[in-house]
Design a protein around this motif. Sequence first.
Motif, short mmCIF file in Angstrom:
data_model
loop_
_atom_site.label_atom_id
_atom_site.label_comp_id
_atom_site.label_asym_id
_atom_site.label_seq_id
_atom_site.Cartn_x
_atom_site.Cartn_y
_atom_site.Cartn_z
N LYS A 1 48.69 44.13 40.99
CA LYS A 1 47.25 43.88 41.13
C LYS A 1 46.57 43.84 39.77
O LYS A 1 45.72 42.98 39.50
CB LYS A 1 46.62 44.93 42.03
CG LYS A 1 45.12 44.77 42.24
CD LYS A 1 44.53 45.88 43.06
CE LYS A 1 44.60 47.22 42.43
NZ LYS A 1 43.73 47.44 41.26
N GLU A 2 46.96 44.77 38.89
CA GLU A 2 46.37 44.79 37.55
C GLU A 2 46.77 43.55 36.75
O GLU A 2 45.94 42.98 36.03
CB GLU A 2 46.78 46.06 36.82
CG GLU A 2 46.11 47.30 37.37
CD GLU A 2 46.57 48.59 36.71
OE1 GLU A 2 47.41 48.55 35.79
OE2 GLU A 2 46.06 49.65 37.11
N GLN A 3 48.02 43.12 36.89
CA GLN A 3 48.46 41.90 36.21
C GLN A 3 47.70 40.68 36.73
O GLN A 3 47.26 39.83 35.95
CB GLN A 3 49.97 41.69 36.40
CG GLN A 3 50.82 42.69 35.68
CD GLN A 3 52.29 42.62 36.10
OE1 GLN A 3 52.64 42.13 37.18
NE2 GLN A 3 53.15 43.13 35.24
N ARG A 4 47.54 40.60 38.04
CA ARG A 4 46.81 39.47 38.63
C ARG A 4 45.35 39.47 38.19
O ARG A 4 44.76 38.43 37.96
CB ARG A 4 46.91 39.50 40.16
CG ARG A 4 48.29 39.35 40.71
CD ARG A 4 48.85 37.97 40.44
NE ARG A 4 50.14 37.79 41.07
CZ ARG A 4 51.30 37.79 40.41
NH1 ARG A 4 51.33 37.98 39.12
NH2 ARG A 4 52.43 37.58 41.04
N SER A 5 44.77 40.65 38.07
CA SER A 5 43.38 40.74 37.61
C SER A 5 43.25 40.22 36.18
O SER A 5 42.29 39.51 35.85
CB SER A 5 42.89 42.18 37.70
OG SER A 5 42.78 42.59 39.05
N GLU A 6 44.22 40.56 35.34
CA GLU A 6 44.22 40.03 33.97
C GLU A 6 44.36 38.51 33.97
O GLU A 6 43.72 37.82 33.17
CB GLU A 6 45.34 40.67 33.14
CG GLU A 6 45.01 42.04 32.63
CD GLU A 6 43.79 42.07 31.71
OE1 GLU A 6 43.66 41.20 30.82
OE2 GLU A 6 42.96 42.98 31.89
N LEU A 7 45.18 37.99 34.87
CA LEU A 7 45.34 36.53 34.96
C LEU A 7 44.04 35.86 35.42
O LEU A 7 43.70 34.78 34.93
CB LEU A 7 46.49 36.16 35.90
CG LEU A 7 47.88 36.42 35.33
CD1 LEU A 7 48.94 36.26 36.43
CD2 LEU A 7 48.17 35.47 34.17
N LYS B 1 41.04 36.93 34.80
CA LYS B 1 40.18 36.91 33.61
C LYS B 1 40.63 35.83 32.63
O LYS B 1 39.79 35.10 32.09
CB LYS B 1 40.17 38.29 32.93
CG LYS B 1 39.48 39.35 33.77
CD LYS B 1 39.24 40.68 33.10
CE LYS B 1 40.22 41.16 32.13
NZ LYS B 1 39.96 42.50 31.59
N HIS B 2 41.91 35.73 32.41
CA HIS B 2 42.42 34.71 31.49
C HIS B 2 42.01 33.31 31.94
O HIS B 2 41.48 32.52 31.15
CB HIS B 2 43.94 34.80 31.38
CG HIS B 2 44.55 33.63 30.69
ND1 HIS B 2 44.50 33.47 29.32
CD2 HIS B 2 45.16 32.51 31.18
CE1 HIS B 2 45.08 32.32 29.00
NE2 HIS B 2 45.49 31.73 30.10
N HIS B 3 42.25 32.99 33.20
CA HIS B 3 41.93 31.64 33.68
C HIS B 3 40.42 31.37 33.63
O HIS B 3 40.00 30.25 33.30
CB HIS B 3 42.47 31.43 35.10
CG HIS B 3 43.96 31.39 35.17
ND1 HIS B 3 44.72 30.52 34.42
CD2 HIS B 3 44.84 32.13 35.87
CE1 HIS B 3 46.00 30.71 34.68
NE2 HIS B 3 46.11 31.69 35.55
N LEU B 4 39.62 32.38 33.93
CA LEU B 4 38.17 32.20 33.83
C LEU B 4 37.73 32.01 32.38
O LEU B 4 36.89 31.15 32.09
CB LEU B 4 37.43 33.39 34.46
CG LEU B 4 37.55 33.49 35.98
CD1 LEU B 4 36.90 34.78 36.47
CD2 LEU B 4 36.93 32.28 36.67
N TRP B 5 38.29 32.81 31.48
CA TRP B 5 37.93 32.68 30.06
C TRP B 5 38.29 31.31 29.51
O TRP B 5 37.56 30.74 28.71
CB TRP B 5 38.58 33.78 29.23
CG TRP B 5 37.93 35.12 29.37
CD1 TRP B 5 36.63 35.39 29.70
CD2 TRP B 5 38.55 36.38 29.19
NE1 TRP B 5 36.41 36.74 29.74
CE2 TRP B 5 37.58 37.38 29.43
CE3 TRP B 5 39.85 36.78 28.86
CZ2 TRP B 5 37.85 38.73 29.34
CZ3 TRP B 5 40.11 38.14 28.77
CH2 TRP B 5 39.13 39.10 29.00
#
Length: 134
Positions: free
Chosen positions: A58-64, A66-70
């Motif tokens: 879940k934490e990895q997916r949350s980082e992804l 953020k990455h895709h939004l950024w």
Amino acid sequence: MFSRLFAAPVEVSAHCDLPCGVYDPAQARLEAESIKAIIAKVADNDDADFRVRATIIKEQRSELVKHHLWVLWTDYFKAPHFEKYPQLHTLFNEATKLAGATGTKGEFDAAKADELLAKIAEIDTIFWETKKAA
């Protein structure tokens, strides 16, 4: 061979890092949907090992997310988009915070996952409006 080394530089211009069509909010949405599904699975499972693995994923997916939004925020959307859609900066800021430590990355809160998906849906609507206008 030497003529290429000493040739006059050619000025080029591009509106994105890669050819058009690379950007799509769907990448962030898929990761956010995965987060929501993980939250539901953890709620129905008492196995400690499963919960640890689910937390990490879940934490990895949350980082992804953020990455895709950024990438969309900083690489796809340009000044004319922000002029036409003045809420975009706030929308991206709120969405990335919902994917961060006080959101889906740090909590198992289905409501926050739903909020994140709603923000991504708003970004998606604007994104496709800009694609139609291009």
